[in-house]
Design a protein around this motif. Sequence first.
Motif, PDB file in Angstrom:
ATOM      1  N   UNK A   1      15.299  -8.790  13.011  1.00  0.00           N
ATOM      2  CA  UNK A   1      14.849  -7.417  12.746  1.00  0.00           C
ATOM      3  C   UNK A   1      15.560  -6.847  11.523  1.00  0.00           C
ATOM      4  N   UNK A   2      16.841  -7.105  11.404  1.00  0.00           N
ATOM      5  CA  UNK A   2      17.590  -6.607  10.245  1.00  0.00           C
ATOM      6  C   UNK A   2      17.051  -7.243   8.965  1.00  0.00           C
TER       7      UNK A   2
ATOM      8  N   UNK B   1      19.359   0.821  16.884  1.00  0.00           N
ATOM      9  CA  UNK B   1      20.220   1.730  16.127  1.00  0.00           C
ATOM     10  C   UNK B   1      20.373   1.136  14.742  1.00  0.00           C
ATOM     11  N   UNK B   2      20.608   1.973  13.744  1.00  0.00           N
ATOM     12  CA  UNK B   2      20.780   1.411  12.407  1.00  0.00           C
ATOM     13  C   UNK B   2      21.945   0.421  12.371  1.00  0.00           C
TER      14      UNK B   2
ATOM     15  N   UNK C   1      27.652  -4.762   7.208  1.00  0.00           N
ATOM     16  CA  UNK C   1      28.849  -5.341   7.834  1.00  0.00           C
ATOM     17  C   UNK C   1      28.534  -5.770   9.265  1.00  0.00           C
ATOM     18  N   UNK C   2      27.846  -4.905  10.022  1.00  0.00           N
ATOM     19  CA  UNK C   2      27.459  -5.260  11.395  1.00  0.00           C
ATOM     20  C   UNK C   2      26.620  -6.540  11.404  1.00  0.00           C
TER      21      UNK C   2
ATOM     22  N   UNK D   1      28.201 -14.101  12.086  1.00  0.00           N
ATOM     23  CA  UNK D   1      29.428 -14.883  12.300  1.00  0.00           C
ATOM     24  C   UNK D   1      29.624 -15.187  13.781  1.00  0.00           C
ATOM     25  N   UNK D   2      29.378 -14.190  14.633  1.00  0.00           N
ATOM     26  CA  UNK D   2      29.505 -14.407  16.076  1.00  0.00           C
ATOM     27  C   UNK D   2      28.483 -15.430  16.555  1.00  0.00           C
ATOM     28  N   UNK D   3      27.259 -15.316  16.060  1.00  0.00           N
ATOM     29  CA  UNK D   3      26.217 -16.272  16.430  1.00  0.00           C
ATOM     30  C   UNK D   3      26.625 -17.683  16.035  1.00  0.00           C
TER      31      UNK D   3
END
Length: 55
Positions: free
Chosen positions: A44-45, A5-6, A10-11, A17-19
């Motif tokens: 991928x991003x 999904x795109x 921000x995502x 940050x979570x990583x």
Amino acid sequence: MELPVPMSEIDYHLLVAEFDMLWSRPPDAALRERMDQMMRLISAFEESRRIASSA
């Protein structure tokens, strides 16, 4: 790898940050699997941004 999904900028930053937070935890199988999945999404991003910037 194509993103399922795109992902917004921000995502992406939230995922990084979570990583980073998970990196300091003791490794277990579930955590390693989650981090592998996160790395695939991050890569991928970043690849999609690299391709877009070179077009």
